[in-house]
Design a protein around this motif. Structure first.
Motif, PDB file in Angstrom:
ATOM      1  N   VAL A  73       0.845  -1.202   0.000  1.00 38.57           N
ATOM      2  CA  VAL A  73       0.000   0.000   0.000  1.00 38.57           C
ATOM      3  C   VAL A  73       0.878   1.250   0.000  1.00 38.57           C
ATOM      4  N   ASP A  74       1.914   1.255   0.840  1.00 39.84           N
ATOM      5  CA  ASP A  74       2.792   2.429   0.895  1.00 39.84           C
ATOM      6  C   ASP A  74       3.530   2.619  -0.417  1.00 39.84           C
ATOM      7  N   ALA A  75       3.809   1.521  -1.139  1.00 43.88           N
ATOM      8  CA  ALA A  75       4.509   1.639  -2.418  1.00 43.88           C
ATOM      9  C   ALA A  75       3.586   1.985  -3.563  1.00 43.88           C
ATOM     10  N   GLY A  76       2.281   2.059  -3.323  1.00 45.51           N
ATOM     11  CA  GLY A  76       1.319   2.399  -4.372  1.00 45.51           C
ATOM     12  C   GLY A  76       1.032   1.257  -5.324  1.00 45.51           C
ATOM     13  N   ASP A  77       1.283  -0.018  -4.881  1.00 45.74           N
ATOM     14  CA  ASP A  77       1.051  -1.170  -5.770  1.00 45.74           C
ATOM     15  C   ASP A  77      -0.334  -1.768  -5.615  1.00 45.74           C
ATOM     16  N   VAL A  78      -1.169  -1.228  -4.754  1.00 50.95           N
ATOM     17  CA  VAL A  78      -2.510  -1.778  -4.526  1.00 50.95           C
ATOM     18  C   VAL A  78      -3.518  -0.903  -5.230  1.00 50.95           C
ATOM     19  N   LYS A  79      -4.415  -1.587  -6.023  1.00 48.09           N
ATOM     20  CA  LYS A  79      -5.407  -0.861  -6.796  1.00 48.09           C
ATOM     21  C   LYS A  79      -6.724  -0.747  -6.045  1.00 48.09           C
ATOM     22  N   SER A  80      -7.208  -1.870  -5.476  1.00 46.50           N
ATOM     23  CA  SER A  80      -8.498  -1.844  -4.774  1.00 46.50           C
ATOM     24  C   SER A  80      -8.487  -2.945  -3.728  1.00 46.50           C
ATOM     25  N   VAL A  81      -9.300  -2.747  -2.682  1.00 47.39           N
ATOM     26  CA  VAL A  81      -9.445  -3.747  -1.627  1.00 47.39           C
ATOM     27  C   VAL A  81     -10.908  -3.816  -1.215  1.00 47.39           C
ATOM     28  N   ALA A  91      -5.967  -6.720  16.866  1.00 47.63           N
ATOM     29  CA  ALA A  91      -5.276  -6.051  17.984  1.00 47.63           C
ATOM     30  C   ALA A  91      -4.371  -4.907  17.524  1.00 47.63           C
ATOM     31  N   ILE A  92      -4.336  -4.584  16.253  1.00 43.71           N
ATOM     32  CA  ILE A  92      -3.442  -3.553  15.726  1.00 43.71           C
ATOM     33  C   ILE A  92      -4.267  -2.333  15.316  1.00 43.71           C
ATOM     34  N   ASP A  93      -3.744  -1.167  15.594  1.00 44.56           N
ATOM     35  CA  ASP A  93      -4.397   0.084  15.191  1.00 44.56           C
ATOM     36  C   ASP A  93      -4.274   0.228  13.683  1.00 44.56           C
ATOM     37  N   THR A  94      -5.389   0.413  13.011  1.00 38.54           N
ATOM     38  CA  THR A  94      -5.400   0.493  11.542  1.00 38.54           C
ATOM     39  C   THR A  94      -5.519   1.926  11.031  1.00 38.54           C
ATOM     40  N   ALA A  95      -5.243   2.896  11.931  1.00 41.59           N
ATOM     41  CA  ALA A  95      -5.362   4.303  11.475  1.00 41.59           C
ATOM     42  C   ALA A  95      -4.322   4.610  10.405  1.00 41.59           C
ATOM     43  N   GLY A  96      -3.093   4.079  10.582  1.00 39.39           N
ATOM     44  CA  GLY A  96      -2.054   4.300   9.588  1.00 39.39           C
ATOM     45  C   GLY A  96      -2.401   3.636   8.263  1.00 39.39           C
ATOM     46  N   LEU A  97      -3.043   2.508   8.323  1.00 30.61           N
ATOM     47  CA  LEU A  97      -3.426   1.812   7.097  1.00 30.61           C
ATOM     48  C   LEU A  97      -4.479   2.618   6.352  1.00 30.61           C
ATOM     49  N   ASN A  98      -5.447   3.167   7.089  1.00 27.75           N
ATOM     50  CA  ASN A  98      -6.491   3.967   6.431  1.00 27.75           C
ATOM     51  C   ASN A  98      -5.891   5.210   5.771  1.00 27.75           C
ATOM     52  N   ALA A  99      -4.915   5.815   6.445  1.00 26.23           N
ATOM     53  CA  ALA A  99      -4.284   6.999   5.859  1.00 26.23           C
ATOM     54  C   ALA A  99      -3.523   6.636   4.609  1.00 26.23           C
ATOM     55  N   GLY A 100      -2.821   5.504   4.610  1.00 28.06           N
ATOM     56  CA  GLY A 100      -2.089   5.075   3.425  1.00 28.06           C
ATOM     57  C   GLY A 100      -3.011   4.767   2.271  1.00 28.06           C
ATOM     58  N   LEU A 101      -4.164   4.128   2.536  1.00 28.29           N
ATOM     59  CA  LEU A 101      -5.120   3.823   1.468  1.00 28.29           C
ATOM     60  C   LEU A 101      -5.665   5.109   0.850  1.00 28.29           C
ATOM     61  N   GLU A 102      -5.945   6.114   1.722  1.00 26.46           N
ATOM     62  CA  GLU A 102      -6.458   7.378   1.178  1.00 26.46           C
ATOM     63  C   GLU A 102      -5.382   8.130   0.405  1.00 26.46           C
ATOM     64  N   ALA A 103      -4.145   8.063   0.908  1.00 25.37           N
ATOM     65  CA  ALA A 103      -3.078   8.806   0.254  1.00 25.37           C
ATOM     66  C   ALA A 103      -2.789   8.263  -1.142  1.00 25.37           C
TER      67      ALA A 103
END
Length: 640
Positions: free
Chosen positions: A73-81, A106-118
């Protein structure tokens, strides 16, 4: 080897119609259609396809760790989930490939949501639900297993003719009044036996005659005799003459491994007989259920004894005026329980013996129907040459003769076919491949010549019919004797001549070769058996005296090992019996040797004829003796 010893004689439907109007016949359910047989296999195949086909046809996405998913996701290789409410992620890379992963709870997914939006990843949220198809697929194996057990239970019910309730029902073959076609005229011979059982027919046809005279008809008749004498055929003839329902069952059909089943089947059998009265109940092989009680089991608690007790109760329980007659048949009357044979149960015991000569001729005539005997066939001569044959033996004899005719490419049965069939029945198959050595061939010729000459020389011996040195079965040669008439009593002179003829083969070997051989083993065994019976049973020994140690009961199947072990005399008496048996055999051998030495020329000439012709008849034996007496000037013996 000599011919058959008379002392040791061989004991040898149309569609079903409904029952009476007041009792419809019990119907057995028809077999299931053919398509039902394939129902369970098809359901199992469908289950396998439903469980495995979706996974086989769908494209399986690769599963990746959550950390790798975040890196992509951080590398921009994901199109859709697509993320459901349980954290399962199904996604697509920018190159078009699919993947799956699981978001840890058990993991905070706030960083994941920000990466998906970015990186402007298309995110879709779904809610998981249980579909009807998935529920069906989950329960389908259990449903199929339950269905399989239900189907097997119904098949078992059908085979038991009514389920667990039918397991204890009597498996009797019920033949209604219109079906029996056998009559007394179809049973050849046995006029005395047919007269005995004809009273059963009279009672079932007209019971009022017996009631008017105050007489009771027979409740039960048991037929005893050697195997193959036609006891079952006579029972069917009784049913055919009486024109009443005929319930047939074997004694072994009552016995099961489950306690109480046999008694239940006995009750059911007699219930059926009462509903169809007047009727006949026929129990074949009665000894299977009616053997003596006692022995190892104490108290009568085993299944067989319970079945017998129920049978005894049923025989006492029905009204004699109802019109039920029980017929039984057995080869072992000595094994039956005494309570079964008392008056009021089986009132009469009819013996079905081996047929005599006239009855054998009548039986042969019946079995010759439908076949084509030749002009040279004399059934009277065949009957004279088959003493001790039962009706089944005679049927097999005629059938073997027909098979021999077919083997030779003929449809007509000749006298030679019957002789060949008789030899095969008595001795076994002719061993054409068993070639004898020249010395063995001469020894066999001498051996059989000794038997034949002594049979012609002994006054009370049966005449010689045929002598052969062709191997048959276990015998390397055979001397056949045919009795002139049917014998019922055997004098001491006849038995002594019989022993002499039996030992004639060994005596000939001693005269010609100076020593015996193993070829006399069967002769010695047979002669010993006759001598033992002369001393132990017939009282023909002066030292032992007029004492008989016979069994006292008919042994149609031969003596059992227990009877041979139980001796009603002491060891001293056994020693005396052995000495007398040895004396009888020694005297017979000395007599045979003396006669053959006196007629040594005839012995040599007959042995030479046998080596040349392999098979000669009795006229040749008489001719050899006649030539010898003419040459010596002694009077010619009149042929018998």
């Amino acid at each position: 080897m000599v011919g058959r010893v008379l002392l040791d004689r061989r004991h040898r439907t149309s569609p079903a119609k409904p029952g009476p109007p007041d009792e419809p016949p019990r119907r057995v359910p028809p077999p299931p259609p053919r398509w039902q047989r394939w129902l369970v296999p098809l359901l199992l195949l469908a289950t396998v396809l439903l469980l495995w086909l979706p996974g086989l046809v769908s494209t399986k996405a690769s599963s990746v760790p959550y950390s790798e998913f975040v890196t992509k996701v951080d590398a921009g290789d994901v199109k859709s989930v697509t993320i459901n409410d349980k954290g399962a992620v199904d996604g697509t890379y920018t190159d078009g490939s699919d993947f799956t992963t699981q978001v840890p709870t058990a993991i905070d997914t706030a960083g994941l949501n920000a990466g998906l939006e970015a990186h402007k990843v298309e995110v879709t949220a779904t809610q998981s639900s249980t579909s009807f198809v998935s529920v069906l697929l989950g329960w389908l194996p259990l449903i199929l297993i339950v269905g399989l057990f239900v189907w097997m239970g119904r098949q078992a019910q059908r085979s038991l003719a009514g389920g667990l309730g039918g397991f204890g029902r009597a498996r009797a073959q019920i033949i209604e009044a219109e079906r029996p076609t056998t009559r007394f005229t179809d049973v050849a011979g046995y006029e005395g036996v047919k007269q005995e059982v004809s009273e059963v027919v009279d009672f079932l046809r007209d019971p009022e005659r017996y009631r008017a005279a105050g007489a009771k008809g027979p409740r039960g008749v048991i037929m005893v005799g050697p195997p193959g004498t036609g006891k079952t055929l006579l029972a069917r003839a009784v049913a055919g003459e009486a024109a009443v329902p005929f319930l047939s069952i074997t004694g072994s059909a009552f016995i099961e491994m489950f306690v109480g089943v046999g008694a239940s089947r006995v009750r059911d059998l007699f219930d059926d007989a009462r509903k169809r009265a007047p009727s006949i109940v026929f129990i074949d092989e009665l000894d299977a259920v009616g053997s003596r009680r006692g022995g190892a089991v104490i108290g009568g608690n085993d299944e067989r004894e319970q079945t017998l007790n129920q049978l005894l109760a049923e025989l006492d329980g029905f009204d004699p005026n109802v019109g039920i007659v029980v017929l039984g048949a057995t080869n072992r009357p000595e094994a039956l329980d005494p309570a079964l044979l008392r008056p009021g149960r089986f009132d009469r015991q009819v013996t079905v013996p081996l047929p005599n000569q006239a009855e054998r001729e009548a039986i042969l005539t019946v079995h010759a129907l439908g076949k084509r005997p030749g002009d040279d066939v004399e059934l009277g001569r065949v009957a004279r040459g088959t003493p001790g044959f039962s009706g089944a033996d005679l049927a097999n004899l005629v059938n073997e003769a027909a098979i021999n005719a077919v083997r030779d490419g003929r449809t007509t049965i000749t006298a030679a076919d019957l002789d060949t069939a008789r030899d095969r029945t008595l001795l076994g198959r002719r061993e054409t491949s068993n070639a004898l050595l020249p010395d063995e061939r001469r020894a066999v010729a001498v051996h059989e010549s000794g038997h034949a000459l002594l049979a012609a020389l002994c006054e009370h011996a049966d005449p010689v019919a045929k002598v052969t040195i062709l191997p048959s079965g276990m015998a390397l040669g055979v001397t056949e004797q045919l009795p002139e008439a049917e014998r019922h009593l055997y004098s001491e002179d006849y038995l002594l001549d019989l022993l002499t003829v039996r030992l004639g083969g060994r005596a000939a070997e001693l005269v010609v070769f100076g020593q015996g051989s193993t070829g006399a083993a069967n002769d010695l065994a047979g002669a010993t058996q006759i001598a033992v019976r002369m001393v132990r049973e017939f009282g023909l020994s002066s030292r032992v005296g007029p004492v008989g140690y016979g069994t006292g009961q008919p042994q149609y199947l031969g003596e059992s090992p227990d009877d041979l072990l139980r001796k009603p005399y002491s060891e001293q008496t056994q020693r005396l019996i052995d000495q007398e048996v040895a004396r009888l055999l020694t005297d017979a051998e000395h007599r045979a040797v003396d006669l053959l030495r006196l007629h040594r020329g005839a012995l040599d000439r007959l042995a030479a004829r046998l080596q040349e012709l392999e098979t000669v008849d009795g006229a040749v034996v008489e001719g050899v003796l006649r030539d010898e007496r003419l040459a010596s000037g002694t009077p010619v013996r009149r042929p018998r």
